[in-house]
Each structure stands twice: as structure tokens, then as C-alpha cells.
Scaffold this motif. Structure first.
Motif, PDB file in Angstrom:
ATOM      1  N   MET A   1     -21.966 -69.289 -91.966  1.00 29.52           N
ATOM      2  CA  MET A   1     -23.664 -68.778 -92.049  1.00 29.52           C
ATOM      3  C   MET A   1     -24.531 -69.204 -90.291  1.00 29.52           C
ATOM      4  O   MET A   1     -24.247 -69.755 -89.816  1.00 29.52           O
ATOM      5  CB  MET A   1     -23.853 -69.404 -92.856  1.00 29.52           C
ATOM      6  N   PHE A   2     -24.542 -67.409 -90.069  1.00 36.27           N
ATOM      7  CA  PHE A   2     -25.559 -67.702 -89.089  1.00 36.27           C
ATOM      8  C   PHE A   2     -26.998 -68.430 -88.560  1.00 36.27           C
ATOM      9  O   PHE A   2     -27.879 -68.075 -89.230  1.00 36.27           O
ATOM     10  CB  PHE A   2     -24.929 -66.258 -87.941  1.00 36.27           C
ATOM     11  N   ILE A   3     -26.859 -69.280 -87.276  1.00 35.95           N
ATOM     12  CA  ILE A   3     -28.134 -69.917 -88.150  1.00 35.95           C
ATOM     13  C   ILE A   3     -29.150 -69.885 -86.665  1.00 35.95           C
ATOM     14  O   ILE A   3     -29.141 -70.303 -85.662  1.00 35.95           O
ATOM     15  CB  ILE A   3     -28.660 -70.890 -88.604  1.00 35.95           C
ATOM     16  N   GLN A   4     -30.554 -69.205 -86.370  1.00 30.78           N
ATOM     17  CA  GLN A   4     -31.035 -68.656 -85.219  1.00 30.78           C
ATOM     18  C   GLN A   4     -32.500 -70.234 -85.514  1.00 30.78           C
ATOM     19  O   GLN A   4     -32.569 -71.013 -86.401  1.00 30.78           O
ATOM     20  CB  GLN A   4     -32.264 -67.515 -85.578  1.00 30.78           C
ATOM     21  N   PRO A   5     -32.156 -70.835 -83.904  1.00 37.28           N
ATOM     22  CA  PRO A   5     -33.000 -71.999 -84.243  1.00 37.28           C
ATOM     23  C   PRO A   5     -34.655 -71.917 -84.861  1.00 37.28           C
ATOM     24  O   PRO A   5     -34.934 -72.929 -85.628  1.00 37.28           O
ATOM     25  CB  PRO A   5     -33.071 -71.798 -82.510  1.00 37.28           C
ATOM     26  N   TRP A   6     -35.026 -71.138 -85.068  1.00 36.66           N
ATOM     27  CA  TRP A   6     -36.567 -70.574 -85.960  1.00 36.66           C
ATOM     28  C   TRP A   6     -35.981 -70.522 -87.045  1.00 36.66           C
ATOM     29  O   TRP A   6     -36.934 -70.586 -87.743  1.00 36.66           O
ATOM     30  CB  TRP A   6     -36.983 -69.899 -85.556  1.00 36.66           C
ATOM     31  N   ASP A   7     -34.340 -70.466 -87.519  1.00 40.76           N
ATOM     32  CA  ASP A   7     -34.505 -70.278 -88.880  1.00 40.76           C
ATOM     33  C   ASP A   7     -33.563 -71.927 -89.552  1.00 40.76           C
ATOM     34  O   ASP A   7     -34.016 -72.085 -90.809  1.00 40.76           O
ATOM     35  CB  ASP A   7     -33.189 -69.216 -89.130  1.00 40.76           C
ATOM     36  N   ALA A   8     -33.931 -72.447 -89.052  1.00 40.21           N
ATOM     37  CA  ALA A   8     -33.000 -73.925 -89.178  1.00 40.21           C
ATOM     38  C   ALA A   8     -34.058 -74.726 -89.672  1.00 40.21           C
ATOM     39  O   ALA A   8     -35.301 -74.618 -90.085  1.00 40.21           O
ATOM     40  CB  ALA A   8     -32.593 -74.374 -87.968  1.00 40.21           C
ATOM     41  N   ALA A   9     -33.202 -75.327 -91.125  1.00 37.19           N
ATOM     42  CA  ALA A   9     -34.081 -76.670 -91.953  1.00 37.19           C
ATOM     43  C   ALA A   9     -35.185 -77.527 -90.728  1.00 37.19           C
ATOM     44  O   ALA A   9     -34.606 -77.785 -89.678  1.00 37.19           O
ATOM     45  CB  ALA A   9     -33.313 -77.097 -92.379  1.00 37.19           C
ATOM     46  N   LEU A  10     -36.267 -77.585 -90.692  1.00 40.44           N
ATOM     47  CA  LEU A  10     -37.320 -78.426 -90.093  1.00 40.44           C
ATOM     48  C   LEU A  10     -36.825 -79.571 -90.408  1.00 40.44           C
ATOM     49  O   LEU A  10     -36.746 -81.021 -89.357  1.00 40.44           O
ATOM     50  CB  LEU A  10     -38.754 -77.908 -90.778  1.00 40.44           C
ATOM     51  N   ASP A  11     -36.077 -80.316 -91.620  1.00 39.81           N
ATOM     52  CA  ASP A  11     -35.526 -81.018 -92.241  1.00 39.81           C
ATOM     53  C   ASP A  11     -34.533 -81.497 -92.577  1.00 39.81           C
ATOM     54  O   ASP A  11     -35.163 -80.688 -93.738  1.00 39.81           O
ATOM     55  CB  ASP A  11     -36.730 -82.702 -91.756  1.00 39.81           C
ATOM     56  N   GLU A  12     -34.008 -82.598 -93.142  1.00 37.29           N
ATOM     57  CA  GLU A  12     -33.602 -82.729 -94.338  1.00 37.29           C
ATOM     58  C   GLU A  12     -34.040 -82.843 -95.651  1.00 37.29           C
ATOM     59  O   GLU A  12     -33.995 -82.074 -96.418  1.00 37.29           O
ATOM     60  CB  GLU A  12     -32.765 -83.958 -93.935  1.00 37.29           C
ATOM     61  N   ALA A  13     -35.173 -83.423 -95.426  1.00 40.96           N
ATOM     62  CA  ALA A  13     -35.920 -83.366 -96.819  1.00 40.96           C
ATOM     63  C   ALA A  13     -36.946 -81.367 -97.112  1.00 40.96           C
ATOM     64  O   ALA A  13     -37.039 -81.602 -98.601  1.00 40.96           O
ATOM     65  CB  ALA A  13     -37.989 -84.143 -96.440  1.00 40.96           C
ATOM     66  N   GLU A  14     -36.106 -80.821 -95.937  1.00 39.74           N
ATOM     67  CA  GLU A  14     -36.698 -79.327 -96.613  1.00 39.74           C
ATOM     68  C   GLU A  14     -36.383 -78.806 -97.567  1.00 39.74           C
ATOM     69  O   GLU A  14     -36.035 -78.872 -98.162  1.00 39.74           O
ATOM     70  CB  GLU A  14     -37.229 -78.607 -94.909  1.00 39.74           C
ATOM     71  N   TRP A  15     -35.090 -78.679 -97.570  1.00 44.08           N
ATOM     72  CA  TRP A  15     -33.858 -78.245 -98.538  1.00 44.08           C
ATOM     73  C   TRP A  15     -33.726 -78.863 -99.061  1.00 44.08           C
ATOM     74  O   TRP A  15     -33.636 -78.435-100.452  1.00 44.08           O
ATOM     75  CB  TRP A  15     -32.350 -77.880 -96.880  1.00 44.08           C
ATOM     76  N   ARG A  16     -34.238 -80.635 -99.573  1.00 49.75           N
ATOM     77  CA  ARG A  16     -33.501 -80.666-100.345  1.00 49.75           C
ATOM     78  C   ARG A  16     -34.366 -80.730-101.397  1.00 49.75           C
ATOM     79  O   ARG A  16     -34.112 -80.668-102.146  1.00 49.75           O
ATOM     80  CB  ARG A  16     -34.017 -82.655-100.043  1.00 49.75           C
ATOM     81  N   SER A  17     -36.032 -81.155-100.690  1.00 43.66           N
ATOM     82  CA  SER A  17     -37.154 -81.077-101.821  1.00 43.66           C
ATOM     83  C   SER A  17     -36.818 -78.885-102.173  1.00 43.66           C
ATOM     84  O   SER A  17     -36.817 -78.515-103.628  1.00 43.66           O
ATOM     85  CB  SER A  17     -38.592 -80.518-101.119  1.00 43.66           C
TER      86      SER A  17
END
Length: 215
Positions: A1-17
Motif C-alpha cells: 500500500m503506497f502512503i504519501q507523507p500527508w496520508d500517513a497515520a499521525l501516531d499509533e493511537a490514531e489507527w488503534r482508535s
């Protein structure tokens, strides 16, 4: 999965939430046997720390592939919407020259798969799944020697996915100007189709956290 810098999760808590917020259905992808295409299985799962818990029917053709190669990927996708070109056109160009795109959130788990066949271990896995999906406890006890689940346990196999890497993507035009993102979120809300509302919520949430994009 290609991820641009502005599309990345801001931190681990973001995707876990995001996963914890009801995103518990995804696609298991397993490397195919030599000469065969990869096998994919849509299924519910339960997150359990750094592992995912799944069970599948014993006749499922995925087992042979997992036994051959336990390296698997599990993908969860949600809060997606098609964004038409006119919504993304810059002010100085005709609306019809705007380029459409897709908004979505996606989390990919790269995992090592372990098959669970021990009756009590399968029962414990099912108990954890039921605690997640039926937290009110409105179900019979799961035990290998008790009905109704005892007689059905031989018909399934458990699967524990030990997560080795997480790739999280939140694609909501976060590199665009603040006013643009706010306007698109309003347009999604006004259109109100399919997953437009949760997509708009994700865009507004990211907008509140990021503000103007800074490379």
C-alpha cells in the motif's frame, strides 16, 4: 500500500482508535501455493494487543496455503467515498478540469499466522470473540464438552495472527488548503450517500489535528 507523507497515520493511537471504533471486518490475504493465485478471505476479527484473532470453517481452502507459508496480510478498509472532480478543482480552473479521487482509511497488518486446533484453545479464542461481539453475554458458554458449541468446535480452526508490521493510511487530501478540505467535508455531508458521513467526519478530525499541511 503506497502512503504519501500527508496520508500517513499521525501516531499509533490514531489507527488503534480507528480499529477500536467498530472496524473489525477485513480481508485476509494468504500467499498462494506455487502456481496458484493468492487466497483471500473476508472475515470478522478481534484485535488482542499485537495479534488478531480469527476462526474459519475447517473446509476453507485457505489452510493449505497458510501451512505452506504463514506470512499473511490482513487489510481493514472503511470510511471511504468517491470525491468528484469539480469538488477538487482549484479556483482558477474550470470545475470540469478538477481531478477526482477516492477518500478512505485503511490499516494493513503484516502477520505471522498460527493455526489453533486444540479444542480448549479454540474455545478460548471463541470466548474472546464473543466477548467482543456480544459483550452483553447473551450467548451460551463455550466449552469443548458442552452444547451447543462443543459439538461444533471440530468444524472450525482458530487462527492467531501475530502482527509484525502495521501500515496505516488516512487519505483525505490533508495536503490541500484548510478551506478546500472543509468545503469537501461539507459537500460529503450534504450528499449523504453510503459512507459519506463517516468519511466527512474523518476528514474533519484530521483537519482539526493537522491544520495547514507542513511538509
Amino acid at each position: 500500500m503506497f502512503i504519501q507523507p500527508w496520508d500517513a497515520a499521525l501516531d499509533e493511537a490514531e489507527w488503534r482508535s480507528w480499529i477500536a471504533d467498530g472496524h473489525d471486518f477485513g480481508l485476509l490475504s494468504v500467499n498462494g501455493l506455487p502456481g496458484h493465485a493468492p487466497t483471500t478471505v473476508p472475515t470478522h476479527f478481534v484485535p488482542d494487543g499485537d495479534r488478531l484473532l480469527i476462526h474459519l470453517a475447517r473446509p476453507n481452502p485457505v489452510w493449505e496455503s497458510i501451512e505452506y507459508d504463514p506470512n499473511v496480510t490482513f487489510t481493514v478498509i472503511g470510511d471511504y467515498a468517491f470525491v468528484p472532480g469539480p469538488w477538487r478543482a482549484k479556483p482558477d480552473i474550470p470545475p470540469t478540469d478538477g481531478v477526482p479521487t477516492s477518500y478512505y482509511a485503511a490499516v494493513q497488518f503484516v502477520c505471522q499466522a498460527r493455526i489453533v486446533d486444540d479444542p480448549e484453545a479454540k474455545a478460548e479464542l471463541l470466548r474472546q470473540q464473543l466477548a467482543h461481539f456480544q459483550p452483553d453475554g447473551d450467548h451460551a458458554h463455550v466449552a469443548p464438552d458442552q452444547p451447543p458449541y462443543g459439538r461444533m468446535l471440530p468444524g472450525i480452526r482458530g487462527l492467531v495472527l501475530d502482527v509484525t508490521e502495521v501500515r496505516a493510511k488516512f487519505k483525505y487530501d490533508d495536503h490541500k488548503p484548510v478551506e478546500h478540505r472543509a468545503t469537501v467535508a461539507d459537500s460529503l455531508t450534504a450528499r449523504g450517500e453510503a459512507l459519506d458521513a463517516p468519511t466527512a467526519r474523518q476528514q474533519r478530525r484530521r483537519l482539526d489535528r493537522i491544520g495547514p499541511w507542513k511538509p
